[in-house]
Design a protein around this motif. Sequence first.
Motif, PDB file in Angstrom:
ATOM      1  N   PHE B 105       0.866  -1.170   0.000  1.00  0.00           N
ATOM      2  CA  PHE B 105       0.000   0.000   0.000  1.00  0.00           C
ATOM      3  C   PHE B 105       0.907   1.226   0.000  1.00  0.00           C
ATOM      4  CE2 PHE B 105      -4.079  -1.978   0.698  1.00  0.00           C
ATOM      5  CZ  PHE B 105      -3.730  -3.211   1.224  1.00  0.00           C
ATOM      6  N   PHE B 106       0.696   2.079  -0.995  1.00  0.00           N
ATOM      7  CA  PHE B 106       1.567   3.237  -1.176  1.00  0.00           C
ATOM      8  C   PHE B 106       0.923   4.515  -0.650  1.00  0.00           C
ATOM      9  CE2 PHE B 106       5.101   1.888  -3.884  1.00  0.00           C
ATOM     10  CZ  PHE B 106       4.665   0.629  -4.273  1.00  0.00           C
ATOM     11  N   GLY B 107       1.773   5.413  -0.165  1.00  0.00           N
ATOM     12  CA  GLY B 107       1.328   6.758   0.111  1.00  0.00           C
ATOM     13  C   GLY B 107       1.190   7.542  -1.181  1.00  0.00           C
ATOM     14  N   HIS B 108       0.737   8.795  -1.076  1.00  0.00           N
ATOM     15  CA  HIS B 108       0.490   9.605  -2.259  1.00  0.00           C
ATOM     16  C   HIS B 108       1.757  10.182  -2.882  1.00  0.00           C
ATOM     17  CE1 HIS B 108      -3.740   9.630  -0.799  1.00  0.00           C
ATOM     18  NE2 HIS B 108      -3.954   9.591  -2.091  1.00  0.00           N
ATOM     19  N   GLY B 109       2.861  10.034  -2.185  1.00  0.00           N
ATOM     20  CA  GLY B 109       4.112  10.511  -2.750  1.00  0.00           C
ATOM     21  C   GLY B 109       4.498  11.891  -2.262  1.00  0.00           C
ATOM     22  N   THR B 110       5.807  12.150  -2.276  1.00  0.00           N
ATOM     23  CA  THR B 110       6.360  13.472  -1.975  1.00  0.00           C
ATOM     24  C   THR B 110       7.202  13.893  -3.160  1.00  0.00           C
ATOM     25  OG1 THR B 110       6.430  13.131   0.413  1.00  0.00           O
ATOM     26  CG2 THR B 110       7.921  14.780  -0.503  1.00  0.00           C
ATOM     27  N   LYS B 111       6.872  15.040  -3.719  1.00  0.00           N
ATOM     28  CA  LYS B 111       7.666  15.586  -4.810  1.00  0.00           C
ATOM     29  C   LYS B 111       8.725  16.496  -4.220  1.00  0.00           C
ATOM     30  CE  LYS B 111       7.298  17.911  -9.292  1.00  0.00           C
ATOM     31  NZ  LYS B 111       6.378  18.535 -10.275  1.00  0.00           N
ATOM     32  N   LEU B 112       9.987  16.081  -4.361  1.00  0.00           N
ATOM     33  CA  LEU B 112      11.101  16.827  -3.796  1.00  0.00           C
ATOM     34  C   LEU B 112      11.908  17.480  -4.903  1.00  0.00           C
ATOM     35  CD1 LEU B 112      13.007  17.616  -1.448  1.00  0.00           C
ATOM     36  CD2 LEU B 112      14.210  15.454  -1.851  1.00  0.00           C
ATOM     37  N   SER B 113      12.144  18.761  -4.770  1.00  0.00           N
ATOM     38  CA  SER B 113      13.006  19.496  -5.690  1.00  0.00           C
ATOM     39  C   SER B 113      14.160  20.060  -4.884  1.00  0.00           C
ATOM     40  CB  SER B 113      12.244  20.627  -6.371  1.00  0.00           C
ATOM     41  OG  SER B 113      11.178  20.127  -7.151  1.00  0.00           O
ATOM     42  N   VAL B 114      15.374  19.742  -5.298  1.00  0.00           N
ATOM     43  CA  VAL B 114      16.572  20.263  -4.637  1.00  0.00           C
ATOM     44  C   VAL B 114      17.235  21.245  -5.593  1.00  0.00           C
ATOM     45  CG1 VAL B 114      18.749  19.724  -3.505  1.00  0.00           C
ATOM     46  CG2 VAL B 114      16.846  18.089  -3.388  1.00  0.00           C
ATOM     47  N   LEU B 115      17.307  22.499  -5.164  1.00  0.00           N
ATOM     48  CA  LEU B 115      17.814  23.560  -6.038  1.00  0.00           C
ATOM     49  C   LEU B 115      19.264  23.918  -5.714  1.00  0.00           C
ATOM     50  CD1 LEU B 115      14.657  25.838  -5.961  1.00  0.00           C
ATOM     51  CD2 LEU B 115      15.200  23.981  -7.536  1.00  0.00           C
TER      52      LEU B 115
END
Lengths: 111, 115
Positions: B105-115
């Motif tokens: 069962f998966f979570g909805h996800g985290t979109k990570l941007s590293v600048l």
Amino acid sequence: QQQVRQSPQSLTVWEGETAILNCSYEDSTFDYFPWYHQFPGESPALLIAIRPVSNKKEDGRFTIFFNKREKKFSLHIADSQPGDSATYFCAASYSNYQLIWGSGTKLIIKP
Amino acid sequence: EAAVTQSPRNKVAVTGGKVTLSCNQTNNHNNMYWYRQDTGHGLRLIHYSYGAGSTEKGDIPDGYKASRPSQENFSLILELATPSQTSVYFCASGGAPGQGNERLFFGHGTKLSVL
């Protein structure tokens, strides 16, 4: 490292046709073969799975065909609908070990 | 239905900064996983855990640490974030493989941007 190879990378079929997605594996000790689907912007979710005791598993329009001798398994989606458009991942594992994932097939169903 | 909750949903970080991604599950599953998903690579396993207090390295653990302080919580830590860690991260929970309870069962996800 064990691998699960998935093809094609992308597939486009017309509504009503049968879409066929393919996977192959190397390790003959694998004993669990699931297919997950992932709609755009969502997380993967289990669609259907099979164990090697069977060579076929059906769930509505979705069928897994399993060939133990050739180490291949495929997902057939009958009467494809535009709502089936998603990315499909196959995977494999054996007892007490983690899933080994294929790289995914992006399926587009054209109305 | 099993529930896996990730936070934050989106994160922008600076290079060299510390990032912590959190995951909570209410399924009472022993196993929890952190994956990253990048175009062309599918799902790649970073770390996983068999239960509270345990963490194991997955296929791509370099640059990541994990923490499982309780049955419910599993965190992914980037001590020194780099642009190459820009990705979508998924947490998942599931029963022990081989025991008829392998569904993840998966979570909805985290979109990570590293600048």
